[in-house]
Every structure is written in C-alpha cells, then in structure tokens.
Design a protein around this motif. Structure first.
Motif, short mmCIF file in Angstrom:
data_model
loop_
_atom_site.label_atom_id
_atom_site.label_comp_id
_atom_site.label_asym_id
_atom_site.label_seq_id
_atom_site.Cartn_x
_atom_site.Cartn_y
_atom_site.Cartn_z
N ARG A 219 0.82 -1.22 0.00
CA ARG A 219 0.00 0.00 0.00
C ARG A 219 0.86 1.27 0.00
O ARG A 219 0.34 2.37 0.19
CB ARG A 219 -0.92 -0.01 1.22
N SER A 220 2.19 1.09 -0.13
CA SER A 220 3.13 2.24 -0.15
C SER A 220 3.08 3.04 1.14
O SER A 220 3.25 4.26 1.14
CB SER A 220 2.84 3.15 -1.35
N ILE A 221 2.84 2.38 2.25
CA ILE A 221 2.87 3.02 3.56
C ILE A 221 4.28 2.87 4.13
O ILE A 221 4.73 1.76 4.39
CB ILE A 221 1.83 2.40 4.51
N GLY B 259 14.34 1.46 17.21
CA GLY B 259 14.59 0.34 18.11
C GLY B 259 14.08 -0.95 17.54
O GLY B 259 14.46 -1.37 16.45
N THR B 260 13.17 -1.60 18.27
CA THR B 260 12.63 -2.89 17.84
C THR B 260 11.35 -2.73 17.02
O THR B 260 10.66 -3.71 16.77
CB THR B 260 12.34 -3.78 19.05
N GLU B 261 11.02 -1.49 16.62
CA GLU B 261 9.78 -1.24 15.89
C GLU B 261 10.05 -0.45 14.61
O GLU B 261 11.08 0.21 14.46
CB GLU B 261 8.79 -0.44 16.75
N MET B 262 9.08 -0.52 13.71
CA MET B 262 8.97 0.40 12.59
C MET B 262 7.79 1.30 12.92
O MET B 262 6.68 0.80 13.21
CB MET B 262 8.73 -0.33 11.28
N VAL B 263 7.98 2.64 12.91
CA VAL B 263 6.93 3.54 13.36
C VAL B 263 6.68 4.63 12.33
O VAL B 263 7.50 4.90 11.45
CB VAL B 263 7.29 4.19 14.72
N GLY C 102 -1.35 11.48 13.23
CA GLY C 102 -0.31 11.53 14.23
C GLY C 102 1.07 11.54 13.58
O GLY C 102 1.22 11.66 12.36
N ARG C 103 2.11 11.38 14.42
CA ARG C 103 3.47 11.38 13.89
C ARG C 103 4.12 10.01 13.99
O ARG C 103 4.74 9.51 13.05
CB ARG C 103 4.33 12.42 14.62
N LEU D 26 3.62 -7.87 14.66
CA LEU D 26 2.27 -7.35 14.93
C LEU D 26 2.28 -5.82 14.88
O LEU D 26 3.26 -5.18 15.23
CB LEU D 26 1.79 -7.83 16.30
N TRP D 27 1.15 -5.24 14.47
CA TRP D 27 1.01 -3.79 14.40
C TRP D 27 0.15 -3.30 15.56
O TRP D 27 -0.60 -4.06 16.17
CB TRP D 27 0.37 -3.37 13.07
#
Length: 421
Positions: A29-31, A37-41, A49-50, A61-62
């Motif tokens: 979806r090109s997001i 750290g241990t996440e993609m944000v 939001g940011r 998991l998201w």
C-alpha cells in the motif's frame, strides 16, 4: 466437497491470509515507516499523528496507540479498509472464500491480488535464501579461523568428560567466541544483537548429506565449572542460558564426528549430543571393537534426529492451562514420521543403525522421537536399534562412572535420614 473438507479448506485459506507479513501488506500500500529500536513507526494511515502507528519487528504485529487497536495482517486490512473478516482474508489471499460466502471483489481484482501475493512469497523466499547463504558464509569464516582442538581448552574439556581427543575433523576450537543473546539499541535507535559473554568454545561443523558446510554447533567452555561448560546468565533475569547453541541450517544435516574410514559405511551410531556419541565411541574402542565402516553422526537435537511428526498426540501426564484457565493435556510430536520433513541423513549404504537415547531427557518426548526415527530409517531398509541410557543418566555419565556417584549419594542421604530419625 464434504463439510469436513470445506472446513479444512476454509481454515487453510484463513491461515494463508494470517501468514502475510504486516510489513509486506503495508509495503503493497506504499505506507512507509521508519526504524525505531525494535519497531517500525510512523503516522497512522487512518488517524494520523506522527509516530503513533508501529510494527514490532520480532513479533510481526502492528498497533495504533491512537485507536487502541492492533494485531496481525487480517486485523490490519480490517482496520485500513473498514472491511469485515472475510473481505480482509480475500484481500490478503487474492482468493474468494472457499465455503461459498460470496466474493467481495471482481475477478480482475482477485487475479491481481493473487499475483501480488505470489510475488511477495517469491521475494520472501529469495530474501530467506540470501540470509541463509550470508549466515552460512559468516559461520564458515568462523570455522576457518578456528584451530584443531589438540592442546586447547576443548581437548581438556573432553578429557574431563572421559573422552580422549578423537582426532575428529568435525571439531575445532575458538579461543574468544562471542555469545549473543537478545537485542540492544544503539545511540541512533538501531537494534543490535547483544553480546553478553565472550570466551573459549568448541566448534562442530554441521554438514549436509553431500558434505557441504551448513552451520555450526558451539559449546562455550569454562574449566572452572564442574562439567567444564561456561555458566552464562541472562543479565536482565539472571536465568542460566544454554552453554550450547546451533547456528545456520541444522535440519537435514549432521555433525560427522567420525566418518567410518575410506570404505562404505555399513553401520552408524547416531545421537543428539556430541558427548553422548563420543562416550560410546570411547567405550567401543576400549573393548577392541572393529569400527571399520562404522560412522558416528551427531544430530544436535532430537528434532533433527527424528524429523517432524505426522501429527501431535496428548502427553500422558503433562498439563497446561488454556485461555480460560482449564487444564489441558500438552500436545507433543507423535511416533509417526512425516516423511516429507527433513532429518539427519544416514549414508545410503548403511545397513545397521544404532540410535542412542539419553535417560536424563523428558521420557515421553524422547520415546516418541526414538520411535519416529526408528520408523523413518527402517522404512528405507535399514536395521534400526534403539539403545537407551538408564533413567536419569546419559552415556557420558556411564563412561565417567557417575552412576556409582549418584548411587553413593543416595545411600548417604538415606543413612543421614535414618540417623536423624
């Protein structure tokens, strides 16, 4: 199609949808998200939001802190598209529901989604293969930098276990090998493997049936401990961690401790552990046994020794609570082999296989694995025997006479109880 088959097809359809990686669906979806750290944000695709939207890299998991929602790929599509469960599964699989609930998309959309799904799977396979090859090369460099064990801590470790240096080409010594456990985050917020120990280690090469190097079995050593293995604790919990690790591809491979000479291998002794196997080798040499044409192959663990099971069965005694707190029988791999799975290879010319089992492992799991391994190799025309160490002991205990120590300790304890009474 019968109801049972329809239900099975539906379950497989849902499982295929659930297996789609959250990051893959976001990428489709090109997001775009950034590493933290241990996440993609990043911003939530729905509520903005940011950095309120994140994907945990290890768990896959998201979650959105703004909406208070999260989950797997199915939950993601439901959230992003406002879709119901069936429509989300259809989006992820590119196929309509198999039970005839009716499609939510046109034939063109379904074909495009199916093509995209197959492309994602092919790319994941390519990435996995690249990773495996990169890891194999890294491990092979470690193996090449290691030295023969003669005159090293590894030789002293085996001698302490009653095993004179077997001159095995499958064993080497690394003087200062790092032990990685968990992750840490650097100053730039990047996740890094965490080194919690460094020291001498015995290395064993894992090879496939053609002799190609596939991975390493590593045992960290410390001759100041009772058994000579390093005692490594998790710095966060204090929990003692295994002094042994395997990296690379172990399934379908073996540690060929002693290859059996230049001629054909007619007999094989196989076990999950290096010390178990070499203890039996020492005992046979001491009796003057003719070992020409006899190979000693180590699987590394029971799963590789026996291969996967065709089904799971209920453990006769072990229980665990389900989500509602009700105690249920633990399900474990059964005795029937899944012949499509990979397991430790046995030379095709072998006619006699001796499987060595430890008596200090969980009895039922070990029994099922041994029966599974016996059936697997007997089906190939090999005469297979299972030899188990006495309960509570392994073959190295027997070699070192530790069964006498255990018996003496028990007798002393009984004598003390009698005196106290």
């Amino acid at each position: 199609m019968t109801a049972a088959l329809t239900d099975l097809a539906f379950a497989e359809w849902v499982a295929q949808a659930r297996a789609v990686a959250v990051l893959d669906e976001l990428g489709r979806r090109s997001i775009v998200l950034k590493r933290a750290g241990t996440e993609m944000v990043g911003p939530c695709p729905v509520c903005g939001g940011r950095d309120r939207f994140g994907v945990h890299l290890r768990k896959g998991l998201w979650h959105c802190r703004g909406a208070g929602l999260g989950g797997d790929a199915i939950a993601l599509v439901q959230y992003l598209d406002g879709a119901d469960f069936l429509a989300a599964c259809e989006t992820l699989t590119g196929r309509p529901p198999p039970r005839g609930e009716g499609t939510r998309a046109s034939a063109e959309d379904l074909a495009a989604r199916e093509e995209a799904r197959r492309a994602r799977e092919a790319e994941r396979d390519r990435q996995s293969e690249r990773y495996r090859e990169d890891e194999r090369r890294r491990l092979y460099r470690l193996w090449g930098e290691a030295s023969p064990i003669t005159g090293t801590v590894a030789e002293a470790y085996l001698a302490r276990r009653g095993i004179a240096n077997p001159q095995s080409r499958a064993l080497r010594f690394a003087a200062d090998l790092p032990y990685w456990h968990g992750e840490t985050t650097d100053a730039q917020g990047r996740s890094r493997r965490r080194e919690i120990h460094r020291g001498p280690a015995m290395l064993a090469a894992i090879t496939d049936g053609d002799g190609t190097f596939r991975g390493l079995h590593m045992t960290w050593l410390d001759l100041a401990t009772a058994k000579g293995k390093a005692e490594i604790a998790d710095p966060d919990t204090g929990e003692l961690l295994p002094a042994k690790k395997m990296r690379g591809s172990k399934q379908g491979g073996a540690i060929v401790l002693l290859p059996g000479g230049a001629g054909p291998v007619r007999r094989v002794f196989a076990a999950e552990g290096i010390e178990t196997l070499l203890s039996v080798w020492v005992a046979l040499v001491a009796t003057g046994a003719d070992l020409l044409g006899t190979a000693f192959l180590c699987a590394g663990d029971l799963g590789n020794l026996a291969g996967a099971a065709a089904e799971t069965i209920a453990h006769p005694t072990l229980l665990q609570p389900d989500k509602l707190g009700r105690m249920r029988r633990v399900r474990v791999p059964g005795p029937v082999p899944d012949f499509a799975s990979r397991a430790m290879p046995i030379p095709p010319e072998c006619t006699e296989l001796v499987l060595l089992g430890d008596g200090d492992s969980e009895p039922f799991l070990t029994e099922m694995a041994m029966v599974r391994a016996q059936r697997r190799h007997a089906a190939l025309g090999c005469d297979v025997r299972v030899v188990m160490a006495p309960e509570g002991l392994d073959f190295n205990d027997l070699l070192c006479g530790r069964e006498r120590v255990v018996a003496r300790a028990g007798a002393d304890a009984l004598q003390e109880q009698g005196a106290a009474a």
